[in-house]
Design an enzyme around this catalytic site. Structure first.
Site, mmCIF file in Angstrom:
data_model
loop_
_atom_site.group_PDB
_atom_site.id
_atom_site.type_symbol
_atom_site.label_atom_id
_atom_site.label_comp_id
_atom_site.label_asym_id
_atom_site.label_seq_id
_atom_site.Cartn_x
_atom_site.Cartn_y
_atom_site.Cartn_z
ATOM 1 N N HIS A 165 0.937 -1.317 -0.029
ATOM 2 C CA HIS A 165 -0.167 0.143 0.011
ATOM 3 C C HIS A 165 0.886 1.222 -0.111
ATOM 4 C CE1 HIS A 165 -3.744 2.062 1.075
ATOM 5 N NE2 HIS A 165 -2.760 2.981 1.628
ATOM 6 N N HIS B 59 -0.659 3.314 11.742
ATOM 7 C CA HIS B 59 0.425 4.037 11.617
ATOM 8 C C HIS B 59 0.561 5.136 12.711
ATOM 9 C CE1 HIS B 59 -1.565 6.194 9.010
ATOM 10 N NE2 HIS B 59 -0.990 7.340 8.912
ATOM 11 N N HIS C 190 -6.462 13.014 13.348
ATOM 12 C CA HIS C 190 -5.420 12.282 14.019
ATOM 13 C C HIS C 190 -4.148 12.854 14.093
ATOM 14 C CE1 HIS C 190 -8.236 9.496 11.971
ATOM 15 N NE2 HIS C 190 -8.257 8.877 13.209
ATOM 16 N N TYR D 296 -15.368 6.078 3.089
ATOM 17 C CA TYR D 296 -13.873 5.973 3.126
ATOM 18 C C TYR D 296 -13.736 4.667 3.326
ATOM 19 C CZ TYR D 296 -8.958 6.864 4.639
ATOM 20 O OH TYR D 296 -7.679 6.958 4.721
ATOM 21 N N GLU E 100 -3.136 14.947 10.739
ATOM 22 C CA GLU E 100 -4.092 14.925 9.790
ATOM 23 C C GLU E 100 -5.580 15.134 10.221
ATOM 24 O OE1 GLU E 100 -3.660 10.679 8.921
ATOM 25 O OE2 GLU E 100 -1.634 10.603 8.405
ATOM 26 N N HIS F 233 -3.025 5.716 14.625
ATOM 27 C CA HIS F 233 -4.678 5.460 13.962
ATOM 28 C C HIS F 233 -4.420 4.318 12.703
ATOM 29 C CE1 HIS F 233 -2.049 8.579 12.186
ATOM 30 N NE2 HIS F 233 -2.587 8.536 11.101
#
Length: 451
Positions: free
Chosen positions: A304, A347, A378, A362, A353, A384
């Site tokens: 990803h 992460h 976050h 989402y 963010e 998160h």
């Protein structure tokens, strides 16, 4: 006298039929006039301007900034800005906050809000701004404010400009007309608009109440990110950014001029419209962009990729590769990676963010609770990732090509920690249990099982 005159294109600069009323390109040196011959040729400040206009320069950068970052436009207007100036008095700025604004200490945790409801009372754009977070320091031209706007009435004989930062509009509900001194921009959900620092405007409703997100950028002006190894194409293409052609008002009427300066709101009574620019040229101007023209790139074999590959605009800092703000979107796209956990991984990040959802769902939050108009935060170095529903589905689903459709989320990401406003901390829309969404993840560890 009360006239509203749209632009007529110059013969050598006629508007494309695809973008009537706009000129295409990002950061171009544009020229446009609403009356033939209003724009001087070969010079910026002639002894006498056509039609009795005044020449005025609006600088978005220091005079000596490098050519690649030097921003300025020349405006030919009925009255210069100093003639729009009367005695200013302090006005009520309401719930609009400016960094540094440490109003309340929220527990360190992820936070999420339901959509903030539109007010029942009549509320203009200025009256309808609600600050959610602030970061950095506007006085040092670093950081940002993340707000929502709740608009139930058009501004009438009211005008505004922001001296503290440029404004990035992200509509979620309802369409807006941003009548700027450079021309008219119409935007709705799926589009964005950027109004540079110091540009005057009036905000009108086009089809009923409107709600959206607003990023106030105190730092370096938004620009396109470097593509690096991606090369010359994909992501946001310059041709899809649209800047309005000249349009002016020659309107005499009792009016108000609002200015946000130094974190305060100031107001003066004036007797005419300041949106009186008949012609202009330069590269410092407002623009719009349709997020649906963004061409995403992504992993086509495994793993990803970092969300930075979805950056639409970036506000650079003095540290290369470290953004003052990145504006990132998560649009429709194909997922094809093999043997890969496809949603965002768990992460912690030195960047903070602020996320919003324009429409759809989402992919990292499929368990409900994050809906269009909602907000999540976050913050710097706080954990998160996907909720339980998204994790379990992504861990067990058959990995065949899958297209995410009908979705558009975004993120304001900044290098600064974001301070939650008192309004946001005390809002009924704050989800009280979101900070614990991760504790429901099950322990799956088994030392006897390798797969």
């Amino acid at each position: 006298m009360d006239t509203t005159t749209p632009a007529i294109p110059r013969e050598s600069r006629s508007s494309s039929a695809l973008h009537e009323g706009y000129m295409s390109g990002f950061g171009n040196g544009f020229e446009t006039e609403a009356l033939p011959g209003a724009l001087p040729i070969g010079r910026n400040s002639p002894q006498r301007c056509a039609y009795g206009l005044y020449a005025e320069q609006l600088s978005g950068s220091p005079f000596t900034a490098p050519r690649t970052t030097n921003e300025r436009s020349w405006l030919y207007r009925i009255r210069p800005t100093v003639a729009h100036w009367k005695r200013f008095e302090k006005a009520d700025i309401g719930l609009w906050k400016t960094a540094p604004a440490r109003e309340i200490d929220m527990p360190i945790a992820p936070h999420r809000w339901d959509p903030i409801p539109l007010p029942e009372e009549r509320s203009s754009f200025i009256e309808g701004i609600r600050t959610i977070t602030t970061a950095g320091d506007a006085g040092t031209q670093a950081g940002m404010g993340a707000h929502i706007y709740l608009v139930t009435r058009s501004m009438v004989d009211e005008y505004f400009y922001n001296a503290d930062g440029e404004l990035l509009f992200v509509p979620e509900q309802g369409r807006l007309r941003l009548w700027t001194e450079f021309g008219i921009i119409d935007i709705g959900p799926g589009e964005i608009a950027v109004i540079p620092r110091g540009v005057k405007l009036r905000v009108e409703l086009l089809d009923g109440p409107a709600r959206g997100y607003l990023c106030e950028n105190y730092g370096g002006a938004f620009t396109l990110p470097e593509r690096g190894p991606i090369g010359a194409n994909c992501m946001a293409n310059p041709r899809d950014f649209l800047t309005p052609v000249a349009a002016y008002e020659d309107r005499d009427a009792p009016s108000k001029m609002f200015v946000k300066w130094g974190g305060n709101l100031w107001v003066a009574n004036i007797d005419h419209s300041p949106l009186d620019v008949v012609a202009w040229h330069g590269n410092y101007a407002p623009y719009k962009y349709d997020l649906r023209t963004y061409s995403p790139v992504g992993p086509i074999l495994f793993d990803h990729a970092d969300p930075s590959i979805f950056t639409v605009l970036t506000s650079p800092s003095e540290t290369p590769g470290t953004a003052n703000i990145d504006f990132v979107i998560f649009p429709e796209r194909w997922l094809v990676a093999e043997n890969t956990f496809r949603p965002p991984w768990y992460h912690m990040n030195v960047m903070s963010e602020f996320m919003g959802l324009i429409f759809g769902q989402y992919d990292a939050k499929t368990g409900g609770g994050f809906v269009p108009g909602g907000i999540s935060l976050h913050n710097t170095m706080l954990p998160h990732g996907p909720d339980v529903s998204a994790f379990e589905k992504a861990s067990s689903v058959e990995l065949k090509p899958h297209k995410l459709e009908g979705t558009l989320a975004f993120m304001f990401e900044t290098r600064f920690p974001q301070q939650v406003s008192a309004f946001a901390a005390e809002s009924q829309s704050l989800q009280k249990d979101y900070d614990l969404y991760g504790v429901t993840l099950k322990k799956l560890f088994d030392p006897t099982r390798r797969k």
